[in-house]
Design a protein around this motif. Sequence first.
Motif, short mmCIF file in Angstrom:
data_model
loop_
_atom_site.label_atom_id
_atom_site.label_comp_id
_atom_site.label_asym_id
_atom_site.label_seq_id
_atom_site.Cartn_x
_atom_site.Cartn_y
_atom_site.Cartn_z
N GLU A 136 0.72 -1.23 0.02
CA GLU A 136 0.09 0.05 -0.06
C GLU A 136 0.94 1.30 0.00
N VAL A 137 0.71 2.13 -0.99
CA VAL A 137 1.28 3.44 -0.90
C VAL A 137 0.84 4.21 0.34
N VAL A 138 1.88 4.50 1.16
CA VAL A 138 1.77 5.60 2.30
C VAL A 138 2.19 6.77 2.18
N ARG A 139 3.11 7.20 1.23
CA ARG A 139 3.54 8.44 1.13
C ARG A 139 4.04 8.73 -0.27
N LYS A 140 3.92 10.00 -0.70
CA LYS A 140 4.27 10.42 -2.05
C LYS A 140 5.02 11.57 -2.02
N MET A 141 6.10 11.82 -2.63
CA MET A 141 6.83 13.39 -2.45
C MET A 141 7.41 13.59 -3.91
N HIS A 142 7.67 14.89 -4.00
CA HIS A 142 8.00 15.25 -5.48
C HIS A 142 9.05 16.47 -5.08
N TRP A 143 10.21 16.38 -5.78
CA TRP A 143 11.20 17.57 -5.67
C TRP A 143 11.57 17.95 -6.96
#
Length: 153
Positions: free
Chosen positions: A120-127
Amino acid sequence: MKKILTLLLLLTCSSFGYSQSAPSVQEEEAVKKLVIDTFQSLLSDYDSTKIDTYCTQDFILLEHGEVWNNDTIRYYITQALRNENRASRTNRFEFIKMEKSGDMIWVAYDNWATWTKDGEVVRKMHWLESVVAVKEEDTWKLKMMHSTRIANE
């Protein structure tokens, strides 16, 4: 008129010393691999033994208002390894631009990370990031990185 010609000659000559160009295909691929492998080894696999492989001794990272160095990264990895329930990180990159000047290449790219746990996806981030890579003994290494977080889409 002589002053103008002299000035133009000086400007032309000085620009040759600082000219930027596109890296060769081999250099471009090597630096892309450097960026990808650095994130995989240090931030996904938490392998602090790879810091000296990928980063210069004086490496700095400007990360969301903080200045990190190799010791900061080592400490981050040590802390992450203490969490036995940590999620798995997957990285994705989209390279925007790359230019070369001598034995230095700078790269701008988008970086996305997705953390999953138990499928399960628990976090997404973009930089939005940039790095400066330098050649040390025929090996490209990161000398500087700047990282700006992008708000969740």
